[in-house]
Design a protein around this motif. Structure first.
Motif, PDB file in Angstrom:
ATOM      1  N   ALA B  83       0.666  -1.184  -0.108  1.00  0.00           N
ATOM      2  CA  ALA B  83      -0.001  -0.127   0.036  1.00  0.00           C
ATOM      3  C   ALA B  83       0.968   1.293  -0.037  1.00  0.00           C
ATOM      4  N   VAL B  84       1.583   1.287  -0.956  1.00  0.00           N
ATOM      5  CA  VAL B  84       2.637   2.553  -1.098  1.00  0.00           C
ATOM      6  C   VAL B  84       2.349   2.946  -2.671  1.00  0.00           C
ATOM      7  N   HIS B  85       2.416   4.256  -2.746  1.00  0.00           N
ATOM      8  CA  HIS B  85       2.101   5.027  -4.424  1.00  0.00           C
ATOM      9  C   HIS B  85       3.733   4.427  -5.064  1.00  0.00           C
ATOM     10  N   PRO B  86       3.456   3.516  -6.126  1.00  0.00           N
ATOM     11  CA  PRO B  86       4.775   3.253  -6.813  1.00  0.00           C
ATOM     12  C   PRO B  86       5.469   4.056  -7.422  1.00  0.00           C
ATOM     13  N   GLY B  87       5.031   5.365  -7.384  1.00  0.00           N
ATOM     14  CA  GLY B  87       6.156   6.360  -8.075  1.00  0.00           C
ATOM     15  C   GLY B  87       6.853   7.205  -7.050  1.00  0.00           C
ATOM     16  N   ARG B  88       6.438   6.988  -5.848  1.00  0.00           N
ATOM     17  CA  ARG B  88       7.244   7.746  -4.734  1.00  0.00           C
ATOM     18  C   ARG B  88       8.509   6.955  -4.247  1.00  0.00           C
ATOM     19  N   ASN B  92      10.644   9.504   0.473  1.00  0.00           N
ATOM     20  CA  ASN B  92       9.666  10.304   0.583  1.00  0.00           C
ATOM     21  C   ASN B  92       8.457   9.715   1.157  1.00  0.00           C
ATOM     22  N   HIS B  93       8.216   8.404   0.937  1.00  0.00           N
ATOM     23  CA  HIS B  93       7.223   7.810   1.682  1.00  0.00           C
ATOM     24  C   HIS B  93       7.260   8.002   3.095  1.00  0.00           C
ATOM     25  N   HIS B  95       9.167  10.116   4.850  1.00  0.00           N
ATOM     26  CA  HIS B  95       8.971  11.548   5.023  1.00  0.00           C
ATOM     27  C   HIS B  95       7.536  12.218   5.021  1.00  0.00           C
ATOM     28  N   SER B  96       6.897  11.850   4.275  1.00  0.00           N
ATOM     29  CA  SER B  96       5.501  12.356   4.490  1.00  0.00           C
ATOM     30  C   SER B  96       4.646  11.690   5.669  1.00  0.00           C
ATOM     31  N   LEU B  97       5.115  10.481   6.212  1.00  0.00           N
ATOM     32  CA  LEU B  97       4.436   9.815   7.348  1.00  0.00           C
ATOM     33  C   LEU B  97       5.077  10.588   8.411  1.00  0.00           C
ATOM     34  N   ALA B  99       6.224  13.742   8.746  1.00  0.00           N
ATOM     35  CA  ALA B  99       5.622  15.130   8.678  1.00  0.00           C
ATOM     36  C   ALA B  99       4.372  15.052   9.360  1.00  0.00           C
ATOM     37  N   ALA B 100       3.440  14.035   8.877  1.00  0.00           N
ATOM     38  CA  ALA B 100       2.105  13.888   9.495  1.00  0.00           C
ATOM     39  C   ALA B 100       1.997  13.928  11.056  1.00  0.00           C
ATOM     40  N   ARG B 124      12.490   4.490  -6.613  1.00  0.00           N
ATOM     41  CA  ARG B 124      10.939   4.326  -6.326  1.00  0.00           C
ATOM     42  C   ARG B 124      10.533   3.066  -6.139  1.00  0.00           C
TER      43      ARG B 124
END
Lengths: 276, 303, 286
Positions: B83-88, B92-93, B95-97, B99-100, B124
């Motif tokens: 469950a991860v965006h394949p393009g990220r 960065n995956h 990092h976004s977590l 940051a949240a 990626r």
């Protein structure tokens, strides 16, 4: 709890709802820029807006001689240079839909909501971050398209200046309209949670509905058309009203904004109860 | 600590989880066992506030998940590694977590190092193998340095090195005083990692007890004996009240006489023994006894 | 010991299980027939296709009903000029400005859903002759699409005209031009279905393919059709797919192409997209 469990991870944590909001915004910001699609789509949007001005304004310049007097009187140089907005709304609308449905498609939404259980906040902030970026890009593109378009409208073809009445509002209105389109897409994406359904809903309302109504007898169509979301919203980037039945620029824009607010409200009530 | 009270989830007319009561305590690894479709994932989603219980409740450190402001500091979870965006990129995956939840950015590098993905941090995620995705999911769970960890099938797709790594990781996390809940359907793996077990079948709690106790419960202890004169020994053991089976290789399987008693008998009667060994039943056997009749998806037995 | 057809003994282990029956001998024809059968099964069992086909039908028929009812109810309020310009066939078939989206999406979904789920890998493993797979899909979309299109346009035409009566002009299938418009409309929808299919093969993504179709069939026409009819306009705008389609079903073509040449140009579009799709299919991974 054991003291040794409190480590560096907690250092960045601040208290209060503002800190929570800032953290959500930073997370959404990182997500937006860390996939290639967002910058690519935003770039394409800018190109299409400016390209629209190039094609349409040079079209009017070359065809001016063949136009009738009434056609010439109805010519709106400012909004003609902005009509790249019509194809551009496809891009920003799809960006809005995919910003939500992309997360549902991969299952990433579960990770996102486990990190930030305040679901309403996640969706609102996601919309605001995307909206701010879309606004900046499309406002700049609208000014670029306007400048290029007016530069192409030479000789007998009339052109507009930013100082003319209503022109600055129309150019700024281009960015505002496209921002609302992106937000509308986000709301419809969150409602449908599926890329094809979300896109179908958005473009059904924006593109197909006006075509359908246009087939009706004119008396009937004139009574419905001005109130459709896309039709109402786009008055804000027109200087001359496209039809005598059109709503006023801010009147129409407010109606479209209301549509977006209502769909966002539907999303927020639904997300509280839905399982993901 | 995680605590469930009367936790129930219904989807339409189907009940996925029904009346679960349990506590997951800190300082030990709790294994969450059950056949496919038993309600393990549903329970985990309800712990994380993703699905709402139809009735009952589940709390994390005494609070409902949806009310937590910075949950990743208290609980980290690996649900679905894909469950991860394949393009990220992996970086960065995370990092976004981070940051949240206001987690400092340096933690991203720390956890990437910890799970062994530092070298591919900027790649990626779409190109990751299942094992690498699994490690990325574990990195996400560790990001907030939480006191509670939830792992849904963590060894799926991992190679033997990876399996050993995660086993050691879970044991050390529990040893640090954290609460660790691991769902699995791999018995041998669970037997090696878990101290305590929650077993569910068809949405109901079948067992909530220490691993050793579950295995020992109503298990019949057997003793394996190899003797030179196994025929004579078998007869003598039967007169002591033992139930004796003679295996084709000449080994005796004895139920009802303890190994100490067998040894004393052999010494008294002058038997030469080559082997005297207690046979305990395995987690797998205990599990099958528990879940018998509650397997939802069972393949037809080949004829 | 068991023997095979040539009488040679085969090892017992192999003989125990009957071999998977295979059509022999393998000729290009039998290979093609097998691919066609496989594609047909997939097509039949795809729920999103059925939903799109059904909603396209309901949409077209419903819109024809609505529009014709509207004109019937409002006939007396229309001005003399509007009454003089009224063409019952054109009005009744007005839905053909929108229905191509459904057919285009239908064609695109046949390919893009396979890419979306990853099933395409299974398909290409089963049939490494990739262009053959695409050709089989195209044949099915073409045949079924034409059937569906003909039923849709005819039903919508008949229902629409049945709403028009009294002072309102109405058409019957026997009227000159009516059958041609219905057939032209069905052809237009079939060709957009095929265009959607090959666009889908190029884009490999539902969202991209549908966006391209929306651009071609709803945005571009609105944008350029009302531009002044200068030299450039006359040599570009009539060649837009939507305008070629318009020529096929509408009686008032104005500056646009005549029906037969429009049909040929539209078919050429399909052929060019198909060639691009086939060429890329050979070279691309996945």
């Amino acid at each position: 709890m054991n003291a040794h469990l409190v480590r560096t991870a907690a250092e960045g944590r601040r208290h209060g709802p503002r800190a929570r909001l800032r953290a959500t915004a930073r997370s959404e910001w990182v997500k937006l820029w860390s996939v290639r699609s967002a910058p690519a789509v935003l770039g394409a949007t800018a190109v299409v807006i400016v390209l629209g001005a190039l094609v349409l304004c040079s079209g009017y310049r070359s065809g001016w001689a063949s136009m009738s007097a009434s056609e010439r009187a109805a010519f709106d140089p400012a909004s003609t240079s902005l009509r790249g907005i019509e194809p551009a709304q496809l891009f920003v609308g799809a960006l809005g839909v995919l910003a939500v449905t992309g997360e549902y498609g991969t299952g990433l939404i579960r990770t996102t909501l486990a990190a930030t259980p305040q679901r309403a906040q996640v969706l609102v902030v996601k919309g605001l971050v995307l909206g701010a970026v879309v606004w900046a890009v499309t406002t700049a593109s609208s000014f670029g398209a306007f400048a290029l378009g007016q530069h192409l409208l030479t000789g007998p073809v009339p052109h507009a200046e930013l100082e003319d009445p209503g022109v600055l509002r129309a150019v700024l209105g281009g960015g505002l309209y496209l921002t609302l389109i992106a937000l509308f897409g986000t709301a419809l994406g969150a409602l449908s949670r599926s890329t094809p359904l979300g896109l179908a809903a958005l473009f059904g309302v924006l593109l197909v509905l006006p075509l359908m109504v246009g087939l009706l007898p004119s008396g009937l169509a004139d009574g419905i058309l001005p109130y459709l979301p896309g039709e109402a919203g786009s008055q804000v980037w027109h200087v001359m009203p496209p039809s005598p039945h059109s709503l006023g620029p801010w009147q129409g824009f407010s109606l479209f904004a209301l549509d977006v607010v209502v769909s966002a409200g539907a999303v927020l009530t639904l997300t509280r109860k839905r399982d993901v | 600590m995680i605590e469930a009270r009367g936790l129930t989830k219904r989807y339409g007319r189907q009940t996925a989880v029904s009346g679960l009561d349990f506590r997951v305590e800190p300082g030990r690894v709790t294994g969450f066992l059950g056949p496919n479709g038993a309600g393990k994932s549903t329970t985990m989603r309800m712990i994380l506030g993703l699905d709402l219980p139809s009735s009952g409740s589940v709390t994390v450190n005494g609070r409902r998940y949806r009310g937590m402001v910075w949950p990743l500091h208290e609980i980290g979870a690996l649900l679905d590694a894909r469950a991860v965006h394949p393009g990220r990129s992996a970086y960065n995956h995370l990092h976004s977590l981070a940051a949240a939840n206001g987690i400092p950015r340096d933690r991203v590098d720390v956890v990437l190092e910890q799970v062994g993905l530092a070298a591919v941090a900027r790649k990626r995620v779409g190109g990751f193998s299942l094992g690498m995705s699994q490690r990325l999911g574990i990195a996400g769970a560790l990001l907030g340095d939480p006191g509670i960890l939830l792992f849904d099938e963590p060894v799926n797709g991992l190679d033997p090195d990876g399996i050993l790594w995660i086993r050691t990781l879970m044991r050390s996390l529990a040893a640090e005083g954290r609460t660790v809940l691991v769902s699995s359907h791999l018995m041998s793996e669970t037997a090696l990692t878990a101290d305590h077990l929650l077993v569910i079948g068809e949405g109901r709690l079948l067992a909530d007890m220490p691993l050793d106790e579950l295995i020992a419960r109503d298990a019949t202890d057997r003793v394996e004996v190899r003797a030179v004169d196994h025929h004579r020994l078998a007869g003598e053991l039967r007169t002591l009240g033992g139930e004796v089976t003679l295996r084709p290789d000449g080994t005796l399987l004895v139920v009802g006489v303890e190994s100490a008693a067998i040894g004393e008998l052999a010494a008294a009667r002058g038997h030469v023994l080559h082997q005297l060994r207690d046979v305990t039943s395995s987690l797998e056997e205990a599990y099958f006894r528990l879940t018998e009749g509650s397997v939802v998806y069972r393949a037809p037995v080949p004829a | 010991m068991p023997t095979d057809t040539s009488g040679t003994p085969v090892p017992a282990a192999r003989a125990r299980r009957p071999p998977v029956p295979r059509h022999a001998p393998v000729t290009p024809l039998s290979r093609g027939r097998a691919v066609l059968a496989s594609e047909w099964i997939k097509l039949r069992s795809l729920r999103s296709l059925r939903a799109t086909a059904l909603s396209g039908f309901a949409f077209s028929v419903g819109l024809a009903f609505l529009v014709c009812s509207g004109f019937q109810a409002r006939w007396h309020t229309l001005g003399a000029q509007a009454q003089a310009h009224f063409r019952p066939v054109d009005t009744g078939l007005g839905f053909l400005q929108i229905t191509p989206l459904f057919f285009g999406a239908l064609g695109a979904l046949v390919v893009t859903t396979e890419y979306g789920t990853g099933q395409i890998r299974g398909t290409f493993v089963a049939t490494p002759q990739r262009p053959l797979v695409l050709a089989a899909k195209a044949l099915l979309v073409g045949l079924l699409g034409f059937g569906l299109a003909l039923v849709t346009v005819s039903a919508a035409f008949l229902l629409g005209q049945s709403r028009l009566s009294g002072a309102t002009p109405h058409a019957s299938p026997a009227d000159s031009g009516a059958a041609g418009a219905v057939l032209g409309g069905a052809l237009y929808l079939t060709l957009t279905g095929l265009l959607g299919l090959f666009l889908g093969a190029l884009a490999r993504s539902t969202a991209v393919a549908i966006s391209a179709l929306l651009c071609l069939f709803t945005i571009l026409p609105v944008l350029v059709n009302n531009l002044p009819k200068g030299f450039v306009w006359r040599h570009t705008v009539p060649y837009l797919p939507s305008n070629l389609g318009f020529s096929l079903w509408h009686s008032h073509v104005g500056f646009l192409l005549r029906p037969v040449s429009a049909g040929c140009v539209l078919a050429l579009y399909v052929v060019v997209t198909a060639a691009a799709g086939m060429a890329l299919l050979r070279t691309r991974d996945g």
